[in-house]
Design a protein around this motif. Structure first.
Motif, PDB file in Angstrom:
ATOM      1  N   VAL A   5       0.767  -1.104  -0.122  1.00 28.44           N
ATOM      2  CA  VAL A   5       0.099   0.119  -0.082  1.00 28.44           C
ATOM      3  C   VAL A   5       0.763   1.216   0.073  1.00 28.44           C
ATOM      4  O   VAL A   5       0.675   1.961  -0.704  1.00 28.44           O
ATOM      5  N   ARG A   6       1.845   1.264   0.639  1.00 27.42           N
ATOM      6  CA  ARG A   6       2.828   2.342   1.041  1.00 27.42           C
ATOM      7  C   ARG A   6       3.655   2.545  -0.399  1.00 27.42           C
ATOM      8  O   ARG A   6       3.739   3.773  -0.964  1.00 27.42           O
ATOM      9  N   GLU A   7       3.885   1.424  -1.113  1.00 32.24           N
ATOM     10  CA  GLU A   7       4.615   1.658  -2.315  1.00 32.24           C
ATOM     11  C   GLU A   7       3.739   2.099  -3.453  1.00 32.24           C
ATOM     12  O   GLU A   7       4.187   2.981  -4.298  1.00 32.24           O
ATOM     13  N   LYS A   8       2.369   1.901  -3.361  1.00 35.88           N
ATOM     14  CA  LYS A   8       1.408   2.543  -4.295  1.00 35.88           C
ATOM     15  C   LYS A   8       1.218   4.052  -3.936  1.00 35.88           C
ATOM     16  O   LYS A   8       1.113   4.631  -4.949  1.00 35.88           O
ATOM     17  N   ALA A  12       2.186   6.808  -6.491  1.00 39.62           N
ATOM     18  CA  ALA A  12       1.114   7.843  -6.914  1.00 39.62           C
ATOM     19  C   ALA A  12       1.533   9.420  -6.588  1.00 39.62           C
ATOM     20  O   ALA A  12       1.492  10.249  -7.362  1.00 39.62           O
ATOM     21  N   PHE A  13       2.158   9.480  -5.471  1.00 41.18           N
ATOM     22  CA  PHE A  13       2.464  10.890  -5.372  1.00 41.18           C
ATOM     23  C   PHE A  13       3.915  11.436  -6.157  1.00 41.18           C
ATOM     24  O   PHE A  13       3.886  12.377  -6.409  1.00 41.18           O
ATOM     25  N   ALA A  14       4.669  10.322  -6.313  1.00 47.49           N
ATOM     26  CA  ALA A  14       5.905  10.505  -7.319  1.00 47.49           C
ATOM     27  C   ALA A  14       5.490  11.282  -8.608  1.00 47.49           C
ATOM     28  O   ALA A  14       5.834  12.190  -9.290  1.00 47.49           O
ATOM     29  N   ALA A 106       3.113  17.564   2.460  1.00 46.22           N
ATOM     30  CA  ALA A 106       3.057  17.161   3.779  1.00 46.22           C
ATOM     31  C   ALA A 106       2.249  15.762   3.970  1.00 46.22           C
ATOM     32  O   ALA A 106       2.763  15.114   5.052  1.00 46.22           O
ATOM     33  N   GLN A 107       1.167  15.580   3.265  1.00 45.36           N
ATOM     34  CA  GLN A 107       0.403  14.430   3.491  1.00 45.36           C
ATOM     35  C   GLN A 107       1.413  13.095   3.138  1.00 45.36           C
ATOM     36  O   GLN A 107       1.199  12.313   3.754  1.00 45.36           O
ATOM     37  N   GLU A 108       2.367  13.437   2.103  1.00 41.77           N
ATOM     38  CA  GLU A 108       3.204  12.127   1.928  1.00 41.77           C
ATOM     39  C   GLU A 108       4.244  12.133   3.094  1.00 41.77           C
ATOM     40  O   GLU A 108       4.405  10.853   3.272  1.00 41.77           O
ATOM     41  N   GLU A 109       4.552  13.069   3.526  1.00 47.05           N
ATOM     42  CA  GLU A 109       5.474  13.201   4.461  1.00 47.05           C
ATOM     43  C   GLU A 109       4.916  12.510   5.910  1.00 47.05           C
ATOM     44  O   GLU A 109       5.621  11.519   6.446  1.00 47.05           O
ATOM     45  N   GLY A 114       3.991   7.604   9.143  1.00 45.90           N
ATOM     46  CA  GLY A 114       2.976   6.568   9.895  1.00 45.90           C
ATOM     47  C   GLY A 114       3.413   5.333   9.390  1.00 45.90           C
ATOM     48  O   GLY A 114       3.502   4.173  10.396  1.00 45.90           O
ATOM     49  N   TYR A 115       3.923   5.057   8.196  1.00 49.45           N
ATOM     50  CA  TYR A 115       4.517   3.781   7.842  1.00 49.45           C
ATOM     51  C   TYR A 115       5.540   3.423   8.795  1.00 49.45           C
ATOM     52  O   TYR A 115       5.631   1.960   8.918  1.00 49.45           O
ATOM     53  N   GLU A 116       6.444   4.224   8.739  1.00 47.39           N
ATOM     54  CA  GLU A 116       7.692   3.716   9.449  1.00 47.39           C
ATOM     55  C   GLU A 116       7.475   3.303  10.893  1.00 47.39           C
ATOM     56  O   GLU A 116       7.981   2.764  11.610  1.00 47.39           O
TER      57      GLU A 116
END
Length: 131
Positions: A5-8, A12-14, A106-109, A114-116
């Motif tokens: 999920v995090r990779e997707k 998408a963000f990139a 900011a949302q991506e960060e 959260g993932y970490e």
């Protein structure tokens, strides 16, 4: 599963960031050219069609502003940038685009953090269960 999920999300963000960066750069070039009084020359550049696409797809501007910008971008002489109106609309769009990109960043960060945190908690959980 969380990693997938995090990779997707990261992918998408990139993609969104690359597109936003390109759009912001095009907008900055357009504004600079118009402020230098080079509207005619600008309309002949490769940036003009990019700007046209941005204007057509933008939800950040009123329809009347969109029509003015599209008329200007199609070379309608009635929309001389000397009035400052075209440049003003573009600057407003640029400001909105930069704000939206900052919010997305900011949302991506936050998502990365959260993932970490999740992965650190899961690692501790696994270590506790296997100890």
């Amino acid at each position: 599963e969380a990693t997938a999920v995090r990779e997707k999300e990261a992918e998408a963000f990139a993609k969104e960031k690359a597109e936003d960066d390109a759009n912001i750069a095009a907008m900055q070039k357009a504004i600079a050219a118009l402020e230098r009084g080079m509207a005619g020359g600008f309309l002949q550049t490769a940036t003009a069609p990019v700007l046209r696409r941005i204007v057509q797809g933008s939800e950040a501007i009123e329809d009347s502003d969109r029509q003015q910008l599209l008329a200007f971008l199609s070379g309608d002489a009635r929309y001389a940038p000397a009035s400052g109106q075209i440049t003003g609309i573009l600057k407003q769009m640029l400001e909105t685009m930069e704000k939206d990109l900052a919010e997305a960043t900011a949302q991506e960060e936050a998502a990365i953090k959260g993932y970490e945190e999740l992965m650190a908690a899961k690692t501790k959980e696994v270590e506790a269960l296997t100890a």
